[in-house]
Write an enzyme that holds these catalytic residues in place. Structure first.
Site, mmCIF file in Angstrom:
data_model
loop_
_atom_site.group_PDB
_atom_site.id
_atom_site.type_symbol
_atom_site.label_atom_id
_atom_site.label_comp_id
_atom_site.label_asym_id
_atom_site.label_seq_id
_atom_site.Cartn_x
_atom_site.Cartn_y
_atom_site.Cartn_z
ATOM 1 N N ALA A 333 9.892 -9.377 -16.882
ATOM 2 C CA ALA A 333 10.506 -8.045 -16.874
ATOM 3 C C ALA A 333 11.988 -8.161 -16.560
ATOM 4 O O ALA A 333 12.425 -9.085 -15.849
ATOM 5 C CB ALA A 333 9.810 -7.160 -15.853
ATOM 6 N N GLY A 338 11.802 -11.277 -8.100
ATOM 7 C CA GLY A 338 11.446 -11.039 -6.711
ATOM 8 C C GLY A 338 10.976 -12.305 -6.018
ATOM 9 O O GLY A 338 10.596 -13.285 -6.658
ATOM 10 N N LYS A 354 2.464 -6.846 -12.084
ATOM 11 C CA LYS A 354 3.008 -7.468 -10.878
ATOM 12 C C LYS A 354 1.912 -8.292 -10.206
ATOM 13 O O LYS A 354 0.851 -7.764 -9.859
ATOM 14 C CB LYS A 354 3.543 -6.394 -9.927
ATOM 15 C CG LYS A 354 4.575 -5.476 -10.578
ATOM 16 C CD LYS A 354 5.052 -4.368 -9.649
ATOM 17 C CE LYS A 354 5.956 -4.901 -8.571
ATOM 18 N NZ LYS A 354 6.589 -3.789 -7.812
ATOM 19 N N ASP A 389 3.577 5.087 -8.921
ATOM 20 C CA ASP A 389 2.146 4.865 -8.751
ATOM 21 C C ASP A 389 1.770 3.500 -9.333
ATOM 22 O O ASP A 389 2.351 3.051 -10.321
ATOM 23 C CB ASP A 389 1.373 5.968 -9.475
ATOM 24 C CG ASP A 389 -0.090 6.002 -9.073
ATOM 25 O OD1 ASP A 389 -0.454 5.346 -8.082
ATOM 26 O OD2 ASP A 389 -0.873 6.690 -9.761
#
Length: 605
Positions: A333, A338, A354, A389
């Site tokens: 992405a 991260g 994720k 969400d």
């Protein structure tokens, strides 16, 4: 509950029963579990009206959490009942297929057929620990399905036509709903609503002609608000119409009227908590909403009205169909990688995946379970329009050739506890999915100065809204926030999220010793949970390729974020149970009544 005891008594007679009898009992037991689930769900949903009438806001929040948990609780209980008896049969899968056929007959005439199918599959996947899709035992269908659009006459909605002006029509609509409390100024509210409707018609459709307004009979409740939802029609044109109702000290009143797809779309946003809306026909309700919000996915609409498990099922079915009809690769992405999550996407599907990494490099000090707990916190917390969400999936399977090779190597290296290759399949044992948004750090660099400044200022409001909702993001870096298609800034990186009232905000002590000020580590004692807002500018400031004026404008509007006083004041209001109002529309749309309006957060300023 009353439905479980007869099943346990019947189960005692199954020790030497024929497999077909066991299959019939399994079908009955799973069906009884579903009936128990939907009854519990509707009971909690039904209480929302009374909570709104009595202004029992804490009860409303508590019921929202209870309702989120009820599906999983009853599925697990059902699995515990049927699994021991299934194990006694010589052909477990054959017995389950027979049970599936019997279950299909049980649910054929139900008006919530799709939810009953999802419940059966939830039980099935836990019993057989399914990877990917198991056509042999699941109720599986990836093709088109009926979704009533409710365009004709229906008991679900009523239709109003204009005979005495828009104000009279609006008053008739409002009077048809009984909230059990008086209106503060019904005539005045109807006049304001009628004027807003006429202004929309003239501006957008260049006419005051109107074929009618269809209003859903059921009320949508969420947080402190009640929403009357409908659609306005003329010729081949349809637009949403929503009347948000607030309940103050003196009674109820309309806060505004929402009349565009963009405005109503925010109401059903993936960044907000789920509605309480009572309906015996979920597909028809979703079909009605889809008719006025064509850009909303079926998954989002089911999720927004509380059926998050079926929303998750619908999302997976959509993904499966999309994979069969597309060729692009699954890629990393966009955004800054991260330290806790590996994030990838199928760009054409507008969703990010994720996965929690096996280990975290310093300075991250957390565990895989702690990360999962934080995602669970977000799922159960009021997201106030500022948190994305997430759907949690287990045992997904993808064709290996759909992965970018470098990405797959990275996943097998950094997330080997979660990702493995079996033949030509990539199996992912645990993953979160979120709607794709534009990473804020990239948005600030790549958009025009006007859009970048608007996003920067909304970033500050987002942080303040999260604080008012008792959320401390942990990391305030722009890379952890994103921009929705409506221009709202939202938070999506939850690995360090915690409740704000658990934090301790401190001032940096002053020192007369110059050597203290020059040290790379604090010269004063720092305890776990200590936060020093005066240090925020060092990591919140924008990259050098973002115009300096935007950062200066941010400081002018949101400089209070850099002071302990701001955060301590918010904590004080939280301690007093001062629950703020989070409504999903810009403050500029609210009706002005001559007096001071209630303070409001949670929307564009």
């Amino acid at each position: 509950m009353t439905t479980t005891q007869p099943r346990r008594e019947a189960a005692a007679d199954l020790q030497a029963a024929d497999p077909e009898d066991i299959a019939a009992w399994i079908a009955d037991t799973v069906y009884a579990g579903y009936v128990e689930y939907i009854a519990a769900f509707q009971n909690l949903t039904r209480r929302a009206a009374a909570n709104f009438t009595t202004r029992s806001w804490t009860s409303q929040d508590a019921d929202a959490i209870k309702r989120l948990l009820v599906h999983a609780e009853i599925v697990q209980r059902t699995v515990a009942e049927v699994h021991p008896h299934l194990r006694t049969t010589p052909d477990r899968r054959g017995t389950w297929r027979t049970a599936r056929t019997a279950y299909k007959r049980r649910i054929t005439q139900r008006t919530d057929l799709e939810l009953a199918e999802t419940f059966f599959n939830s039980v099935t996947r836990r019993i057989f620990t399914t990877i990917g899709v198991d056509n042999d035992v699941e109720l599986r269908w990836f093709g088109a399905s009926t979704l009533p659009r409710g365009l004709g006459r229906s008991e679900m909605f009523g239709t109003w036509t204009r005979t005495g002006g828009s104000a009279a029509m609006a008053q008739s609509i409002l009077e048809s709903y009984d909230f059990g409390v008086p209106w503060v100024d019904l005539v005045g509210d109807a006049r304001r609503a009628g004027a807003r409707i006429d202004a929309f018609l003239l501006d957008s459709w260049a006419t005051l002609d109107l074929d009618g307004i269809d209003m859903l009979a059921t009320v949508f409740y969420r947080n402190k608000g009640a929403y009357l939802v409908g659609r306005l029609r003329h010729l081949n044109r349809v637009t949403p119409i929503v009347f948000p109702i607030i309940h103050g000290d003196g009674g109820i009143q309309i806060d505004t009227v929402l009349l565009t797809e963009s405005q109503a779309s925010r109401l059903f946003s993936f960044t907000r908590s789920y509605f309480f809306v009572e309906t015996p026909k979920p597909a028809e309700l979703v079909g009605f909403c889809k008719s006025m919000l064509p850009m909303k996915s079926i998954s989002e609409l089911y999720t927004s009205v509380g059926f998050h498990q079926h929303g998750k099922t619908t999302l997976y079915r959509s993904l499966y169909r999309h994979m069969q009809n597309s060729h692009d690769k699954i890629m990393r992405a966009r955004g800054t990688p991260g330290m806790v999550m590996s994030v990838f996407t199928l760009v054409s599907f507008n969703v990010v995946f994720k996965i929690i990494k096996d280990r975290f490099d310093p300075p991250k000090n957390t565990t895989r379970q702690a990360v999962r707990d934080r995602y669970r916190l977000v799922a159960q917390h009021d997201r106030v329009g500022r948190m994305v969400d997430a759907h949690e999936f287990e045992n997904l399977s993808f064709d290996r050739d759909r992965f970018d090779p470098d990405l797959l190597d990275e996943l097998l290296t950094e997330a080997s506890l979660t990702v493995r290759v079996e033949g030509d399949q990539v199996v992912i044992s645990h993953v979160y999915t979120e709607r794709q948004v534009y990473p804020l750090n990239l948005y600030l660099r790549e958009m025009s100065a006007d859009r970048a400044e608007a996003a920067a200022l909304d970033w500050g409001w987002a942080i303040k809204d999260l604080a008012a909702a008792n959320i401390w993001p942990g990391d305030l870096f722009t890379k952890n926030f994103g921009v929705t298609r409506h221009g709202s800034v939202v938070f999506y990186d939850y690995d360090e999220i915690t409740l704000l009232d658990a934090c301790r905000f401190r001032r940096i002590p002053q020192s007369d010793d110059h050597e203290h000020e020059m040290r790379s580590t604090p010269w004063f004692a720092v305890e776990p949970g200590d936060i020093f807002p005066e240090q925020f500018p060092t990591f919140m400031s924008f990259p050098t390729d973002v115009p300096r004026e935007i950062w200066e404008r941010f400081q002018a509007v949101h400089g209070d974020l850099f002071t302990p006083d701001f955060w301590i004041d918010v904590q004080g209001r939280l301690a007093e149970d001062d629950i703020p109002e989070f409504y999903p529309y810009p403050d500029r749309l609210r009706f002005r009544r001559g007096g001071p309006t209630s303070p409001k957060v949670g929307s564009a300023r």
